[in-house]
Write a protein that holds these residues in place. Sequence first.
Motif, PDB file in Angstrom:
ATOM      1  N   PHE A  56       1.437  12.538  -9.337  1.00 28.57           N
ATOM      2  CA  PHE A  56       0.812  13.853  -9.130  1.00 28.57           C
ATOM      3  C   PHE A  56       1.860  14.956  -9.181  1.00 28.57           C
ATOM      4  CE2 PHE A  56      -0.200  17.354  -6.270  1.00 28.57           C
ATOM      5  CZ  PHE A  56      -1.400  17.802  -6.802  1.00 28.57           C
ATOM      6  N   ASP A  57       3.006  14.722  -8.509  1.00 28.10           N
ATOM      7  CA  ASP A  57       4.064  15.735  -8.498  1.00 28.10           C
ATOM      8  C   ASP A  57       4.555  16.023  -9.909  1.00 28.10           C
ATOM      9  OD1 ASP A  57       3.862  15.850  -5.758  1.00 28.10           O
ATOM     10  OD2 ASP A  57       5.588  14.560  -5.368  1.00 28.10           O
ATOM     11  N   ALA A  58       4.693  14.957 -10.714  1.00 27.84           N
ATOM     12  CA  ALA A  58       5.162  15.149 -12.091  1.00 27.84           C
ATOM     13  C   ALA A  58       4.142  15.945 -12.902  1.00 27.84           C
ATOM     14  CB  ALA A  58       5.424  13.793 -12.737  1.00 27.84           C
ATOM     15  N   MET A  59       2.855  15.624 -12.739  1.00 24.74           N
ATOM     16  CA  MET A  59       1.798  16.341 -13.460  1.00 24.74           C
ATOM     17  C   MET A  59       1.753  17.803 -13.038  1.00 24.74           C
ATOM     18  SD  MET A  59      -2.323  15.674 -13.394  1.00 24.74           S
ATOM     19  CE  MET A  59      -2.402  16.234 -11.670  1.00 24.74           C
ATOM     20  N   TYR A  60       1.853  18.039 -11.714  1.00 22.78           N
ATOM     21  CA  TYR A  60       1.805  19.402 -11.189  1.00 22.78           C
ATOM     22  C   TYR A  60       2.981  20.217 -11.724  1.00 22.78           C
ATOM     23  CZ  TYR A  60       1.975  23.203  -7.759  1.00 22.78           C
ATOM     24  OH  TYR A  60       2.033  24.428  -7.155  1.00 22.78           O
ATOM     25  N   SER A  61       4.174  19.626 -11.701  1.00 17.49           N
ATOM     26  CA  SER A  61       5.365  20.329 -12.176  1.00 17.49           C
ATOM     27  C   SER A  61       5.254  20.662 -13.653  1.00 17.49           C
ATOM     28  CB  SER A  61       6.602  19.466 -11.926  1.00 17.49           C
ATOM     29  OG  SER A  61       7.762  20.080 -12.426  1.00 17.49           O
ATOM     30  N   SER A  62       4.684  19.716 -14.423  1.00 22.32           N
ATOM     31  CA  SER A  62       4.520  19.949 -15.860  1.00 22.32           C
ATOM     32  C   SER A  62       3.548  21.090 -16.125  1.00 22.32           C
ATOM     33  CB  SER A  62       4.027  18.671 -16.536  1.00 22.32           C
ATOM     34  OG  SER A  62       3.741  18.889 -17.899  1.00 22.32           O
ATOM     35  N   MET A  63       2.449  21.119 -15.379  1.00 16.38           N
ATOM     36  CA  MET A  63       1.457  22.161 -15.574  1.00 16.38           C
ATOM     37  C   MET A  63       2.009  23.530 -15.169  1.00 16.38           C
ATOM     38  SD  MET A  63      -2.060  20.310 -14.308  1.00 16.38           S
ATOM     39  CE  MET A  63      -2.985  21.830 -14.535  1.00 16.38           C
ATOM     40  N   GLN A  64       2.778  23.551 -14.091  1.00 18.64           N
ATOM     41  CA  GLN A  64       3.307  24.824 -13.611  1.00 18.64           C
ATOM     42  C   GLN A  64       4.319  25.427 -14.578  1.00 18.64           C
ATOM     43  OE1 GLN A  64       0.984  25.632 -11.326  1.00 18.64           O
ATOM     44  NE2 GLN A  64       2.541  26.388  -9.927  1.00 18.64           N
ATOM     45  N   SER A  65       4.924  24.594 -15.400  1.00 22.30           N
ATOM     46  CA  SER A  65       5.952  25.104 -16.318  1.00 22.30           C
ATOM     47  C   SER A  65       5.369  25.581 -17.646  1.00 22.30           C
ATOM     48  CB  SER A  65       6.986  24.003 -16.591  1.00 22.30           C
ATOM     49  OG  SER A  65       6.384  22.893 -17.249  1.00 22.30           O
ATOM     50  N   MET A  96       0.829  -1.202   0.000  1.00 23.25           N
ATOM     51  CA  MET A  96       0.000   0.000   0.000  1.00 23.25           C
ATOM     52  C   MET A  96       0.865   1.255   0.000  1.00 23.25           C
ATOM     53  SD  MET A  96      -2.966   1.155   2.700  1.00 23.25           S
ATOM     54  CE  MET A  96      -3.978  -0.267   2.278  1.00 23.25           C
ATOM     55  N   THR A  97       1.958   1.225   0.772  1.00 26.70           N
ATOM     56  CA  THR A  97       2.869   2.366   0.820  1.00 26.70           C
ATOM     57  C   THR A  97       3.481   2.631  -0.547  1.00 26.70           C
ATOM     58  OG1 THR A  97       3.406   1.934   3.144  1.00 26.70           O
ATOM     59  CG2 THR A  97       4.953   3.290   1.895  1.00 26.70           C
ATOM     60  N   GLU A  98       3.883   1.561  -1.229  1.00 24.44           N
ATOM     61  CA  GLU A  98       4.453   1.718  -2.560  1.00 24.44           C
ATOM     62  C   GLU A  98       3.432   2.319  -3.526  1.00 24.44           C
ATOM     63  OE1 GLU A  98       5.870  -2.076  -3.731  1.00 24.44           O
ATOM     64  OE2 GLU A  98       7.495  -2.133  -2.251  1.00 24.44           O
ATOM     65  N   MET A  99       2.177   1.883  -3.421  1.00 23.24           N
ATOM     66  CA  MET A  99       1.134   2.397  -4.295  1.00 23.24           C
ATOM     67  C   MET A  99       0.921   3.888  -4.060  1.00 23.24           C
ATOM     68  SD  MET A  99      -2.898   1.358  -4.503  1.00 23.24           S
ATOM     69  CE  MET A  99      -3.220   2.154  -2.905  1.00 23.24           C
ATOM     70  N   LEU A 100       0.850   4.291  -2.773  1.00 22.70           N
ATOM     71  CA  LEU A 100       0.634   5.703  -2.451  1.00 22.70           C
ATOM     72  C   LEU A 100       1.817   6.557  -2.892  1.00 22.70           C
ATOM     73  CD1 LEU A 100      -0.964   5.350   1.104  1.00 22.70           C
ATOM     74  CD2 LEU A 100      -2.121   5.903  -1.039  1.00 22.70           C
ATOM     75  N   GLU A 101       3.030   6.036  -2.741  1.00 24.18           N
ATOM     76  CA  GLU A 101       4.211   6.783  -3.169  1.00 24.18           C
ATOM     77  C   GLU A 101       4.215   6.949  -4.680  1.00 24.18           C
ATOM     78  OE1 GLU A 101       7.429   4.534  -1.572  1.00 24.18           O
ATOM     79  OE2 GLU A 101       7.360   5.525   0.398  1.00 24.18           O
ATOM     80  N   SER A 102       3.773   5.910  -5.401  1.00 24.84           N
ATOM     81  CA  SER A 102       3.710   5.997  -6.859  1.00 24.84           C
ATOM     82  C   SER A 102       2.677   7.035  -7.297  1.00 24.84           C
ATOM     83  CB  SER A 102       3.346   4.628  -7.439  1.00 24.84           C
ATOM     84  OG  SER A 102       3.162   4.698  -8.837  1.00 24.84           O
TER      85      SER A 102
END
Length: 203
Positions: free
Chosen positions: A170-179, A159-165
């Motif tokens: 999300f972080d990658a999507m957010y960073s892409s949108m912010q740029s 479960m921890t691995e799933m949440l980290e993934s």
Amino acid sequence: MAITAGFRDGTTGYSAATFAAFYERLFENGVSTDASGNPTLKVTMDGSAVKVAPGAAYTKGFWLKSDSIITLTPTKPGTGSMIYRVIARVDVSGTGSADTITLKQGTASAPPDLVTTGSTYELSLAKVTITSAGAITVVDERVNQTVCGLLRPKNLAGMTEMLESMQAQFDAMYSSMQSQEGVRKIYIQETAPTDAVEGSIWI
């Protein structure tokens, strides 16, 4: 090859062993926690005795519950000191009449071993040392997963691995949108953004 399944409607009832086997696959052995997340069955010193607070313990799919304070009195050694454990003992083959919270005596240099095979399973709530003068020290062992632990779901690593993934995606999507230019963004800063488009969020 034999396949078993459950639970199904029908005329045949299910045994305690069947339910225990089901829950054993879901939960690790250990003590329960209260509404604030604190482990139950806490052991504290009380003069020449120790007291065990109410709570519950789960072992091999079976459970034991105490709804009142239990007082236990260790025997003073003639000389030196003696090490006990306060244990929750569950007889997984019986009716529950042999289940108990009690003191188990060790030696002057080591606490007693725990039984974790066959029909008996023991969890250590605390290690208790008493001297010939009657001085008692208590070491909490409830969170020690080697001898007790907290009741918790199994397979938490997956479960921890799933949440980290999911967080990484999300972080990658957010960073892409912010740029990107000309799209609504989320601004986390003290001053008002100067290049924000309509619909952007300023926190």
